[in-house]
Scaffold this active site. Structure first.
Site, PDB file in Angstrom:
ATOM      1  N   LYS A 278     -36.055  15.299 -26.368  1.00  0.00           N
ATOM      2  CA  LYS A 278     -35.066  16.325 -26.033  1.00  0.00           C
ATOM      3  C   LYS A 278     -35.664  17.415 -25.130  1.00  0.00           C
ATOM      4  CE  LYS A 278     -31.581  14.413 -28.094  1.00  0.00           C
ATOM      5  NZ  LYS A 278     -30.476  13.832 -27.294  1.00  0.00           N
TER       6      LYS A 278
ATOM      7  N   TYR B 171     -38.412  12.539 -31.248  1.00  0.00           N
ATOM      8  CA  TYR B 171     -37.102  13.099 -30.906  1.00  0.00           C
ATOM      9  C   TYR B 171     -37.282  14.428 -30.156  1.00  0.00           C
ATOM     10  CZ  TYR B 171     -32.254  14.668 -31.738  1.00  0.00           C
ATOM     11  OH  TYR B 171     -30.946  15.103 -31.592  1.00  0.00           O
TER      12      TYR B 171
ATOM     13  N   ASN C 102     -24.806  11.180 -23.667  1.00  0.00           N
ATOM     14  CA  ASN C 102     -24.757  11.624 -25.072  1.00  0.00           C
ATOM     15  C   ASN C 102     -25.491  10.672 -26.021  1.00  0.00           C
ATOM     16  OD1 ASN C 102     -23.300  12.810 -27.627  1.00  0.00           O
ATOM     17  ND2 ASN C 102     -22.755  10.643 -27.571  1.00  0.00           N
TER      18      ASN C 102
HETATM   19  P1  NDP Z   1     -24.331   9.261 -33.629  1.00  0.00           P
HETATM   20  O1  NDP Z   1     -25.422   8.478 -34.265  1.00  0.00           O
HETATM   21  O2  NDP Z   1     -23.014   9.385 -34.289  1.00  0.00           O
HETATM   22  O3  NDP Z   1     -24.057   8.724 -32.164  1.00  0.00           O
HETATM   23  C1  NDP Z   1     -25.015   8.190 -31.339  1.00  0.00           C
HETATM   24  C2  NDP Z   1     -24.324   7.255 -30.360  1.00  0.00           C
HETATM   25  O4  NDP Z   1     -25.285   6.736 -29.449  1.00  0.00           O
HETATM   26  C3  NDP Z   1     -23.663   6.081 -31.065  1.00  0.00           C
HETATM   27  O5  NDP Z   1     -22.300   6.018 -30.694  1.00  0.00           O
HETATM   28  C4  NDP Z   1     -24.428   4.868 -30.551  1.00  0.00           C
HETATM   29  O6  NDP Z   1     -23.537   3.787 -30.328  1.00  0.00           O
HETATM   30  C5  NDP Z   1     -24.999   5.368 -29.219  1.00  0.00           C
HETATM   31  N1  NDP Z   1     -26.229   4.666 -28.871  1.00  0.00           N
HETATM   32  C6  NDP Z   1     -27.427   4.742 -29.497  1.00  0.00           C
HETATM   33  N2  NDP Z   1     -28.312   3.911 -28.905  1.00  0.00           N
HETATM   34  C7  NDP Z   1     -27.641   3.293 -27.891  1.00  0.00           C
HETATM   35  C8  NDP Z   1     -28.002   2.315 -26.926  1.00  0.00           C
HETATM   36  N3  NDP Z   1     -29.232   1.772 -26.891  1.00  0.00           N
HETATM   37  N4  NDP Z   1     -27.084   1.906 -26.037  1.00  0.00           N
HETATM   38  C9  NDP Z   1     -25.819   2.421 -26.070  1.00  0.00           C
HETATM   39  N5  NDP Z   1     -25.418   3.348 -26.953  1.00  0.00           N
HETATM   40  C10 NDP Z   1     -26.315   3.771 -27.857  1.00  0.00           C
HETATM   41  O7  NDP Z   1     -24.988  10.688 -33.354  1.00  0.00           O
HETATM   42  P2  NDP Z   1     -24.412  12.106 -32.899  1.00  0.00           P
HETATM   43  O8  NDP Z   1     -23.004  11.997 -32.458  1.00  0.00           O
HETATM   44  O9  NDP Z   1     -24.778  13.061 -33.935  1.00  0.00           O
HETATM   45  O10 NDP Z   1     -25.368  12.387 -31.643  1.00  0.00           O
HETATM   46  C11 NDP Z   1     -24.944  12.334 -30.295  1.00  0.00           C
HETATM   47  C12 NDP Z   1     -25.963  13.065 -29.435  1.00  0.00           C
HETATM   48  O11 NDP Z   1     -26.047  14.424 -29.857  1.00  0.00           O
HETATM   49  C13 NDP Z   1     -27.386  12.507 -29.530  1.00  0.00           C
HETATM   50  O12 NDP Z   1     -27.995  12.557 -28.255  1.00  0.00           O
HETATM   51  C14 NDP Z   1     -28.061  13.459 -30.487  1.00  0.00           C
HETATM   52  O13 NDP Z   1     -29.448  13.501 -30.280  1.00  0.00           O
HETATM   53  C15 NDP Z   1     -27.394  14.766 -30.110  1.00  0.00           C
HETATM   54  N6  NDP Z   1     -27.462  15.795 -31.137  1.00  0.00           N
HETATM   55  C16 NDP Z   1     -26.821  15.681 -32.352  1.00  0.00           C
HETATM   56  C17 NDP Z   1     -26.885  16.709 -33.277  1.00  0.00           C
HETATM   57  C18 NDP Z   1     -26.190  16.681 -34.591  1.00  0.00           C
HETATM   58  O14 NDP Z   1     -26.339  17.631 -35.372  1.00  0.00           O
HETATM   59  N7  NDP Z   1     -25.410  15.666 -34.908  1.00  0.00           N
HETATM   60  C19 NDP Z   1     -27.660  17.917 -33.011  1.00  0.00           C
HETATM   61  C20 NDP Z   1     -28.290  17.930 -31.718  1.00  0.00           C
HETATM   62  C21 NDP Z   1     -28.182  16.915 -30.834  1.00  0.00           C
HETATM   63  P3  NDP Z   1     -23.855   2.274 -30.821  1.00  0.00           P
HETATM   64  O15 NDP Z   1     -24.385   2.362 -32.211  1.00  0.00           O
HETATM   65  O16 NDP Z   1     -22.519   1.599 -30.693  1.00  0.00           O
HETATM   66  O17 NDP Z   1     -24.830   1.717 -29.838  1.00  0.00           O
END
Ligand code: NDP
Length: 246
Positions: free
Chosen positions: A153, A149, A83
């Protein structure tokens, strides 16, 4: 026996909602992220079945050790949800090669590297596992200003199919969820300062509102469960109809 799952980025947004649903379904869920505080807050909220593990998935060399540590502690991994992801909104011509690579590293290469290590462990232990990747509407149709992005995806959806045909004969199912516009910090950043984009996103969503992170959590629980035991290689939009919207 209790199932063991990994949810990357499980400390916030969609990942947190998936973790919440897994925990409610008695799945011990290891959440990986870089921000320890965020992970600990999730554990505080969700209780003992939620286990924080601090790690930066961009550090590819650390991934085999990270997976081995989980195997040593828990014996096996049954479910992986890829995710964690990052977005970047920039005009096409302003995106540098470094910007592009940064998105691909987190959203594609790290997903591959972690999946490979988890699959190795599943095959070694004979686990009938499930892997769930997270895509986006950006690979269902064109969205401007998110070139890297979108590339990432689209790669995830292709990888889902390639993994499904290679790994399903070994008993490991690979599926993908394509969330629509879901109310999280990531979508707030992309939409809240851009009313035209927000209008467009909602206008082509027949259900007329942003999705909730728990909508994705529910789909992930299903795809991880025995109820989905004959489902592999699919990309499931959970989008209020956005991907077919007019
Ligand atoms: P958030 O930004 O809330 O969550 C992203 C998470 O990814 C964070 O918890 C972050 O944790 C973690 N993360 C990012 N980079 C790293 C890394 N290098 N190592 C470990 N963890 C990492 O976003 P969303 O919940 O919105 O998104 C979650 C997924 O859903 C993503 O893949 C996004 O592309 C996808 N998505 C979201 C949509 C939306 O409308 N929100 C729509 C379509 C897809 P930390 O900062 O602690 O590292």
């Amino acid at each position: 026996m209790k199932k063991i799952a990994i949810v990357t980025g499980g400390g916030s947004g969609i990942g947190l909602a998936i973790t919440e649903r897994f925990v409610q379904n008695n799945i011990h869920t290891i959440i990986i992220g870089r921000d320890e505080q965020k992970l600990c807050a999730a554990k505080e909220k969700l209780g003992p079945l939620c286990e924080p593990l601090v790690g930066d998935l961009n550090d590819l060399a650390s991934i085999p050790k990270l997976v081995n540590g989980i195997i040593e502690k828990h014996g096996q991994i049954d479910v992986l949800v890829n995710n964690a992801g990052i977005n970047m909104k920039k005009e096409f011509t302003d995106v540098t090669d470094e910007d592009f690579q940064r998105i691909i590293l987190t959203n594609v290469t790290a997903v591959f590297a972690l999946s490979r290590e988890v699959v190795k462990s599943m095959m070694k232990k004979g686990v009938k596992g499930a892997i769930i990747n997270i895509s986006s509407m950006a690979s269902q149709y064109g969205i401007p200003k998110v070139i890297a992005y979108t590339a990432s995806k689209s790669a995830i959806e292709g990888m889902t199919k390639a993994m499904a045909v290679e790994l399903s004969p070994k008993g490991i199912r690979i599926n993908c969820i394509a969330p629509g516009f879901i109310a999280t910090d990531m979508s707030a950043k992309a939409l809240n300062n851009d009313p035209e984009r927000k209008f467009k996103a909602l206008d082509r969503t027949p259900m007329g509102e942003l999705g909730k992170p728990s909508d994705i959590g529910d789909a992930a629980v299903f795809l991880a469960s025995e109820a989905a035991s004959y489902i592999t290689g699919v990309v499931l939009p959970v989008d209020g109809g956005n991907s077919v919207g007019f």
